[in-house]
Design an enzyme around this catalytic site. Structure first.
Site, PDB file in Angstrom:
ATOM      1  N   LYS A   1       7.966   3.398   9.622  1.00  0.00           N
ATOM      2  CA  LYS A   1       7.685   3.023   8.238  1.00  0.00           C
ATOM      3  C   LYS A   1       7.980   1.555   8.072  1.00  0.00           C
ATOM      4  CE  LYS A   1       6.351   5.232   4.465  1.00  0.00           C
ATOM      5  NZ  LYS A   1       5.535   6.455   4.397  1.00  0.00           N
ATOM      6  N   ASP A  28       1.119   2.862   1.563  1.00  0.00           N
ATOM      7  CA  ASP A  28       2.123   3.705   0.907  1.00  0.00           C
ATOM      8  C   ASP A  28       2.248   3.155  -0.512  1.00  0.00           C
ATOM      9  OD1 ASP A  28       4.281   5.905   1.464  1.00  0.00           O
ATOM     10  OD2 ASP A  28       5.416   4.343   0.468  1.00  0.00           O
TER      11      ASP A  28
HETATM   12  P1  NAD Z   1       1.233   4.419  -5.640  1.00  0.00           P
HETATM   13  O1  NAD Z   1       1.888   3.102  -5.629  1.00  0.00           O
HETATM   14  O2  NAD Z   1      -0.262   4.493  -5.547  1.00  0.00           O
HETATM   15  O3  NAD Z   1       1.683   5.254  -6.935  1.00  0.00           O
HETATM   16  C1  NAD Z   1       3.020   5.482  -7.268  1.00  0.00           C
HETATM   17  C2  NAD Z   1       3.061   6.133  -8.653  1.00  0.00           C
HETATM   18  O4  NAD Z   1       4.401   6.500  -8.948  1.00  0.00           O
HETATM   19  C3  NAD Z   1       2.602   5.207  -9.775  1.00  0.00           C
HETATM   20  O5  NAD Z   1       1.858   5.957 -10.706  1.00  0.00           O
HETATM   21  C4  NAD Z   1       3.915   4.743 -10.396  1.00  0.00           C
HETATM   22  O6  NAD Z   1       3.800   4.347 -11.751  1.00  0.00           O
HETATM   23  C5  NAD Z   1       4.735   6.009 -10.250  1.00  0.00           C
HETATM   24  N1  NAD Z   1       6.173   5.775 -10.342  1.00  0.00           N
HETATM   25  C6  NAD Z   1       6.921   4.850  -9.706  1.00  0.00           C
HETATM   26  N2  NAD Z   1       8.199   4.933 -10.085  1.00  0.00           N
HETATM   27  C7  NAD Z   1       8.265   5.955 -10.968  1.00  0.00           C
HETATM   28  C8  NAD Z   1       9.313   6.537 -11.716  1.00  0.00           C
HETATM   29  N3  NAD Z   1      10.569   6.092 -11.646  1.00  0.00           N
HETATM   30  N4  NAD Z   1       9.007   7.585 -12.536  1.00  0.00           N
HETATM   31  C9  NAD Z   1       7.746   8.057 -12.637  1.00  0.00           C
HETATM   32  N5  NAD Z   1       6.718   7.529 -11.950  1.00  0.00           N
HETATM   33  C10 NAD Z   1       6.976   6.492 -11.142  1.00  0.00           C
HETATM   34  O7  NAD Z   1       1.911   5.240  -4.446  1.00  0.00           O
HETATM   35  P2  NAD Z   1       1.339   6.488  -3.641  1.00  0.00           P
HETATM   36  O8  NAD Z   1       0.662   5.979  -2.430  1.00  0.00           O
HETATM   37  O9  NAD Z   1       0.612   7.394  -4.573  1.00  0.00           O
HETATM   38  O10 NAD Z   1       2.696   7.167  -3.154  1.00  0.00           O
HETATM   39  C11 NAD Z   1       3.450   8.054  -3.975  1.00  0.00           C
HETATM   40  C12 NAD Z   1       4.411   8.851  -3.111  1.00  0.00           C
HETATM   41  O11 NAD Z   1       3.662   9.576  -2.123  1.00  0.00           O
HETATM   42  C13 NAD Z   1       5.440   8.032  -2.312  1.00  0.00           C
HETATM   43  O12 NAD Z   1       6.618   8.800  -2.183  1.00  0.00           O
HETATM   44  C14 NAD Z   1       4.777   7.891  -0.956  1.00  0.00           C
HETATM   45  O13 NAD Z   1       5.722   7.643   0.073  1.00  0.00           O
HETATM   46  C15 NAD Z   1       4.149   9.261  -0.829  1.00  0.00           C
HETATM   47  N6  NAD Z   1       3.042   9.354   0.130  1.00  0.00           N
HETATM   48  C16 NAD Z   1       1.955   8.544   0.028  1.00  0.00           C
HETATM   49  C17 NAD Z   1       0.921   8.677   0.947  1.00  0.00           C
HETATM   50  C18 NAD Z   1      -0.347   7.857   0.851  1.00  0.00           C
HETATM   51  O14 NAD Z   1      -1.274   8.133   1.642  1.00  0.00           O
HETATM   52  N7  NAD Z   1      -0.481   6.908  -0.060  1.00  0.00           N
HETATM   53  C19 NAD Z   1       1.029   9.605   1.987  1.00  0.00           C
HETATM   54  C20 NAD Z   1       2.134  10.447   2.057  1.00  0.00           C
HETATM   55  C21 NAD Z   1       3.140  10.301   1.110  1.00  0.00           C
END
Ligand code: NAD
Length: 424
Positions: free
Chosen positions: A110, A150
């Site tokens: 990561k 991410d």
């Molecule tokens: P992103 O940046 O596209 O979206 C994150 C979202 O979370 C946003 O809507 C933001 O406003 C919200 N957020 C942040 N802090 C917050 C809080 N304190 N309370 C409520 N909402 C909050 O990110 P993403 O890519 O959608 O990733 C989200 C999660 O999924 C992370 O944990 C990431 O590690 C995990 N993830 C992502 C992927 C991927 O392919 N993008 C794959 C596996 C896991």
């Protein structure tokens, strides 16, 4: 929406404790415990970037490579103001177990940069991304360590990373290394279906659970925390499968409608207004009201430690499907277990992203472009196999799904080390 309750030990310690618990459940051998006990390598870089006002700023970036016994290191890059080495270590370890559980030939890694992407212009973000990639140098590579998006990063970030990496190699090699990152745009060699892959994988996992437990998804209510890449895609796809999205929350606030939010309209609103807050026609709710919504399925898709004991006690759902990594604290987990709420753990439920990243990497190596039905079919197979493995392991050992997921993935890693041993 603010953060959750107390979590006295760090994210990495929590991830480690989950793994140690799994080791104890299946009585892992000493080599497995020792070799998986810490990340293989941790790269920390401080790098200067010229800002739009001509000033210079120093940024800190990380790449933690946890394990590569099953294949090249693989894992996302996070841009957020509170990124720390501890968090990146935890996320890297989760990637090792996720790739093993879902059976893609990758290890776990990561990366992250301590930066608020919302506070920078596009050109600044490009310079930050390119300089970070340059600093990582030969610590990444298509056969060695393959970053992906991410939180706070996207396809554009990956294209800048790819272009920077390519241009460091000389013209003869440029086109052979597109697979240095995944989650790229289609123009740059990305795969169809990668943008929605994590959300799609969550939906496939929920569908498997529904099939398995004779739960009717048609008309089932769900609410989702985090409305970014993962949250918005899964909400759209789950609504298409018959689910009713009764609430959505992000960093701007939370909105709810017991009759169902129009997910497409909400996605457009969030894109244009910096978040879900103020969405026309929906009721604005507090954090506690949001967690306590009348709903059957809750999907945390924001960040770690959002479901503590307090939030877990508020939930009225049957199922928590973890779109985010590490969204449930140990205290939250204990309350969910006590209350009989089923959890589809992160390393299963959100594995769709890394699965389609693997498909993208394979397509790059073969100079192929698969169709969306092909990508979705293969993804569904992977999630189905992962779900069944977790369910069967839970039955075999009489444990919960999260423990079962770590047991199944750690056993695969143990089998590798048993066969291979260590050098010298
Ligand atoms: P992103 O940046 O596209 O979206 C994150 C979202 O979370 C946003 O809507 C933001 O406003 C919200 N957020 C942040 N802090 C917050 C809080 N304190 N309370 C409520 N909402 C909050 O990110 P993403 O890519 O959608 O990733 C989200 C999660 O999924 C992370 O944990 C990431 O590690 C995990 N993830 C992502 C992927 C991927 O392919 N993008 C794959 C596996 C896991």
């Amino acid at each position: 929406m603010g953060a959750t309750s107390e979590h006295p030990i760090s994210f990495y310690q929590v991830a480690n404790a989950q793994v140690q618990e799994a080791f104890d459940i299946f009585e892992a051998d000493e080599l497995t415990r020792v070799v998986l006990g810490a990340p293989k390598s941790q790269v920390v870089v401080n790098f200067p970037v010229r800002m739009r006002d001509e000033s210079y700023r120093l940024f800190t970036g990380y790449r933690v490579q946890h394990n590569n016994v099953r294949g090249p290191y693989k894992g996302g890059v996070r841009f957020a103001p509170d990124v720390t080495l501890d968090e990146v270590k935890a996320l890297a370890a989760l990637m090792t177990y996720k790739c093993s559980l879902i059976d893609v030939p990758f290890g776990g890694a990561k990366g992250g940069v301590t930066v608020d992407p919302k506070a920078h212009s596009r050109h600044e973000l490009e310079r930050i991304t390119r300089r970070f990639t340059h600093e990582l140098g030969s610590n990444i590579g298509p056969d060695y360590d393959i970053p992906a998006p991410d939180m706070g990063t996207d396809a554009q970030t990956m294209v800048w990373m790819m272009d920077t990496y390519m241009n460091g190699l000389g013209a003869n090699h440029k086109n052979a290394v597109r697979g240095v990152v995944t989650g790229k745009s289609l123009l740059a060699g990305g795969s169809v279906g990668r943008d929605k892959a994590t959300g799609q994988g969550v939906v496939f996992a929920i569908e498997e659970w529904a099939d398995d437990t004779n739960f009717d998804l048609a008309g089932a209510r769900f609410h989702v925390q985090g409305f970014g890449n993962v949250g918005s895609h899964l909400a759209r796809l789950l609504a298409r499968s018959g689910g009713i999205c009764v609430g959505a929350a992000d960093a701007s606030g939370a909105v709810a409608d017991p009759n169902g939010l129009d997910v497409d309209a909400l996605t457009r609103w969030a894109a244009g207004n910096g978040g879900v807050r103020g969405f026309d026609g929906a009721e604005s709710v507090t954090r506690d009201e949001f967690f306590g919504l009348e709903s059957e399925i809750f999907i945390p898709a924001a960040k770690e430690f959002q479901v503590g004991a307090h939030e877990a006690a508020l939930l009225k759902v049957k199922l928590v499907a973890e779109g985010a990594n590490g969204p449930t604290s140990p205290e939250g987990d204990a309350v969910l277990r006590e209350r009989g709420i089923v959890v589809l753990p992160d390393i299963l439920a959100n594995a769709g992203g890394v699965v389609v990243s693997y498909f993208e990497w394979v397509q790059n190596r073969r100079s192929e472009s698969w169709s969306l039905p092909e990508v979705d079919r293969r993804l569904k197979e992977k999630i189905r196999a992962g779900y069944r493995l977790v369910r069967n392991t839970a039955q075999e050992f009489g444990v919960h799904n999260r423990q079962a997921a770590f047991v199944a993935s750690a056993r695969r890693l143990e089998a590798c080390y048993r066969e291979r041993g260590i050098f010298p």
